[in-house]
Design an enzyme around this catalytic site. Structure first.
Site, PDB file in Angstrom:
ATOM      1  N   GLY A 185      62.670   8.895 -13.510  1.00  0.00           N
ATOM      2  CA  GLY A 185      61.611   8.697 -12.310  1.00  0.00           C
ATOM      3  C   GLY A 185      61.427   9.915 -11.358  1.00  0.00           C
TER       4      GLY A 185
ATOM      5  CG  LEU B  46      57.563  10.982 -12.616  1.00  0.00           C
ATOM      6  CD1 LEU B  46      56.199  10.207 -13.660  1.00  0.00           C
ATOM      7  CD2 LEU B  46      58.857  10.672 -14.316  1.00  0.00           C
ATOM      8  CG  HIS B  47      60.883  17.223 -11.588  1.00  0.00           C
ATOM      9  ND1 HIS B  47      60.450  18.131 -12.741  1.00  0.00           N
ATOM     10  CD2 HIS B  47      61.823  16.776 -11.486  1.00  0.00           C
ATOM     11  CE1 HIS B  47      61.593  17.888 -12.919  1.00  0.00           C
ATOM     12  NE2 HIS B  47      62.921  16.599 -12.740  1.00  0.00           N
TER      13      HIS B  47
ATOM     14  CG  HIS C 236      60.420  14.099 -15.060  1.00  0.00           C
ATOM     15  ND1 HIS C 236      60.504  13.904 -13.775  1.00  0.00           N
ATOM     16  CD2 HIS C 236      61.573  13.812 -15.671  1.00  0.00           C
ATOM     17  CE1 HIS C 236      62.063  14.108 -13.319  1.00  0.00           C
ATOM     18  NE2 HIS C 236      62.563  13.848 -14.688  1.00  0.00           N
TER      19      HIS C 236
ATOM     20  CD  GLN D 123      71.365   7.791 -17.086  1.00  0.00           C
ATOM     21  OE1 GLN D 123      71.041   7.299 -18.220  1.00  0.00           O
ATOM     22  NE2 GLN D 123      71.231   9.067 -16.709  1.00  0.00           N
TER      23      GLN D 123
ATOM     24  CG  ASP E  76      69.511  16.537 -18.282  1.00  0.00           C
ATOM     25  OD1 ASP E  76      69.834  16.482 -17.452  1.00  0.00           O
ATOM     26  OD2 ASP E  76      68.148  16.733 -17.322  1.00  0.00           O
TER      27      ASP E  76
ATOM     28  CB  VAL F 116      59.908  22.880 -15.737  1.00  0.00           C
ATOM     29  CG1 VAL F 116      58.820  23.930 -14.878  1.00  0.00           C
ATOM     30  CG2 VAL F 116      58.449  22.736 -17.281  1.00  0.00           C
TER      31      VAL F 116
ATOM     32  CB  SER G  13      67.277  18.942 -10.148  1.00  0.00           C
ATOM     33  OG  SER G  13      67.751  17.611  -9.703  1.00  0.00           O
TER      34      SER G  13
ATOM     35  NE  ARG H 245      72.048  13.176  -9.020  1.00  0.00           N
ATOM     36  CZ  ARG H 245      72.054  12.885 -10.530  1.00  0.00           C
ATOM     37  NH1 ARG H 245      71.467  13.680 -11.742  1.00  0.00           N
ATOM     38  NH2 ARG H 245      72.459  12.031 -10.909  1.00  0.00           N
TER      39      ARG H 245
HETATM   40  P1  AMP Z   1      65.787  12.856 -15.896  1.00  0.00           P
HETATM   41  O1  AMP Z   1      64.845  11.870 -15.142  1.00  0.00           O
HETATM   42  O2  AMP Z   1      66.574  13.759 -14.523  1.00  0.00           O
HETATM   43  O3  AMP Z   1      66.579  11.576 -15.845  1.00  0.00           O
HETATM   44  O4  AMP Z   1      64.705  13.841 -17.374  1.00  0.00           O
HETATM   45  C1  AMP Z   1      64.065  12.707 -17.839  1.00  0.00           C
HETATM   46  C2  AMP Z   1      63.972  14.143 -18.787  1.00  0.00           C
HETATM   47  O5  AMP Z   1      63.184  15.241 -18.559  1.00  0.00           O
HETATM   48  C3  AMP Z   1      64.887  14.036 -19.319  1.00  0.00           C
HETATM   49  O6  AMP Z   1      64.994  14.642 -20.619  1.00  0.00           O
HETATM   50  C4  AMP Z   1      65.855  15.971 -18.859  1.00  0.00           C
HETATM   51  O7  AMP Z   1      66.018  16.431 -19.779  1.00  0.00           O
HETATM   52  C5  AMP Z   1      64.549  16.370 -18.602  1.00  0.00           C
HETATM   53  N1  AMP Z   1      63.781  17.117 -17.666  1.00  0.00           N
HETATM   54  C6  AMP Z   1      64.492  16.719 -16.132  1.00  0.00           C
HETATM   55  N2  AMP Z   1      63.953  17.718 -15.368  1.00  0.00           N
HETATM   56  C7  AMP Z   1      63.235  18.765 -16.179  1.00  0.00           C
HETATM   57  C8  AMP Z   1      63.207  20.681 -16.759  1.00  0.00           C
HETATM   58  N3  AMP Z   1      63.082  21.139 -14.750  1.00  0.00           N
HETATM   59  N4  AMP Z   1      63.054  21.153 -16.908  1.00  0.00           N
HETATM   60  C9  AMP Z   1      62.667  20.487 -18.460  1.00  0.00           C
HETATM   61  N5  AMP Z   1      62.855  19.011 -19.015  1.00  0.00           N
HETATM   62  C10 AMP Z   1      63.293  18.493 -17.286  1.00  0.00           C
END
Ligand code: AMP
Length: 279
Positions: A28, A30-31, A34, A58, A147, A173, A182, A184
Site C-alpha cells: 500500500g 501506492l505511488h 506500484h 518481513q 526491490d 519508476v 518508495s 518510505r
Molecule cells: P512495496 O509496497 O514497497 O512492497 O512494493 C510493492 C511492489 O512495488 C514491489 O514489487 C516493489 O518492487 C514495487 N515497487 C516499489 N517501488 C517501485 C518503483 N519505484 N518502481 C517500480 N516498482 C516499484
C-alpha cells in the site's frame, strides 16, 4: 472494483473474474511505481488483483512496521483509476490465522545484502508471497526491479517450489531527478531528500563507467562509496553483483547489477541499476 477483506470475500470475487489474472502484491501507500505494475498487469491480463498488506513478518523488531503509511482510501481510489478489478486488503489474521506455523525460507539469492542487513526479512517475504499467490492463484504476478534482490528471491522461490505463476519484473519508476519512488520517501525531510539523491547518482555513475569500458567491480564500488559518503549518507552496502545469484562479481564481463542501501538520518533507502558492459 471489488474490495475483499477476508479470504471468503476473496474467493467469491475471484470466481467472478475472467482469466488470465494478473496479481500485484503491495504494502500500500501506492505511488507511480506500484501503479506502473498495475498498468502492466492491466495490459497483459483479463483481470487485475492488487493486494495491500503491510506484512509484519518481513519487518525486524526495530523497523517501521507500526508507522508504515496506510492511506487505504487514497490507495483504493488510485487502484480504481488504473483499472484494478479487485483489491485484497486483509487484516493480519486473514493472512496469518491462529496456529500459523509455516515459514518459507529461500537460501541462494537471499544470502547477501538485504539478507544480512535485515535477517529474516526474506523469509517473511517468501512466506507471505507464497501464501498470497496460493490465495489468489494468478497466472502472472508483477514485481518491481526497485526491490531487485526481492525479485530474484521470488523468482527462485517460484522456480524451486514449481508454483504455477509467471513472475514479471518491471522497471524502477523514478522522480525526474532520479530518486527511485518508495513509500518510505515520505519520511524524508526536504534536506534529506536532496542528500538521498547521491544514491541513485552513484549507481548511475557506475553504470556510465561500465558502459565506457570499466570492468573492475571493486573500483566501481569505491567510486560509489565516494559519492554517497560525500553527501553524508551512511552506507549499508554498495555492491556489484551477479544479476541472478546476487553473488559479488569481481570483473564485469557480462551484464551485472549495482545494488545500494544507505541510511539518511533514520530513513533507510535501497536502489539498484543494471550494469551493461560494451560488446
Ligand atoms: P512495496 O509496497 O514497497 O512492497 O512494493 C510493492 C511492489 O512495488 C514491489 O514489487 C516493489 O518492487 C514495487 N515497487 C516499489 N517501488 C517501485 C518503483 N519505484 N518502481 C517500480 N516498482 C516499484
Amino acid at each position: 472494483m471489488i474490495v475483499a477483506r477476508t479470504r471468503a470475500e476473496l474467493e467469491t470475487a475471484l470466481a467472478r473474474l475472467p482469466r488470465p489474472l494478473g496479481a500485484v502484491p503491495t504494502m500500500g501507500a501506492l505511488h507511480a511505481g506500484h501503479l506502473s505494475l498495475a498498468r502492466r498487469a492491466r495490459a497483459e491480463n483479463a483481470s487485475v488483483a492488487l493486494t495491500i498488506f503491510v506484512n509484519p513478518t518481513q519487518f525486524l523488531p526495530h523497523e517501521d512496521f507500526e508507522r508504515y503509511p496506510r492511506p487505504l482510501e487514497q490507495d483504493l481510489a488510485l487502484a480504481e483509476e488504473v483499472g484494478v478489478d479487485l483489491v485484497f486488503a486483509p487484516p493480519v489474521e486473514e493472512v496469518y490465522p491462529p496456529g500459523f506455523a509455516t515459514t518459507v525460507s529461500v537460501a541462494g539469492p537471499s544470502q547477501h545484502w538485504e539478507g544480512v542487513c535485515r535477517p529474516g526479512h526474506f523469509t517473511g517475504v517468501a512466506t507471505v508471497v507464497t501464501r498470497l499467490l496460493n490465495l489468489l492463484r494468478p497466472e502472472r504476478a508483477y514485481f518491481g526491479e526497485k526491490d531487485y534482490q526481492q525479485l530474484q528471491v521470488v523468482r527462485r522461490l517460484v522456480s524451486d517450489l514449481a508454483l504455477p505463476v509467471e513472475i514479471v519484473g518491471c522497471p524502477t519508476v523514478r522522480d525526474p531527478d532520479g530518486l527511485a519512488l518508495s513509500s518510505r520517501n515520505v519520511y524524508l525531510s526536504p534536506e534529506e531528500r536532496q542528500r538521498a539523491l547521491a544514491l541513485s547518482r552513484a549507481l548511475f555513475t557506475a553504470a556510465e563507467r561500465v558502459a565506457a569500458g570499466e570492468r573492475d567491480a571493486r573500483a566501481l564500488e569505491a567510486l560509489m562509496h565516494q559519492h554517497v559518503s560525500a553527501a553524508g549518507l551512511e552506507v549499508d552496502y554498495l555492491a556489484v553483483v551477479d544479476p541472478v545469484s546476487l553473488e559479488p562479481v569481481s570483473e564485469i564481463r557480462h551484464p551485472a547489477r549495482a545494488l545500494g542501501a544507505v541510511r539518511v538520518g533514520t530513513v533507510r533507502l535501497i536502489d539498484n541499476v543494471a550494469l551493461v558492459p560494451p560488446p
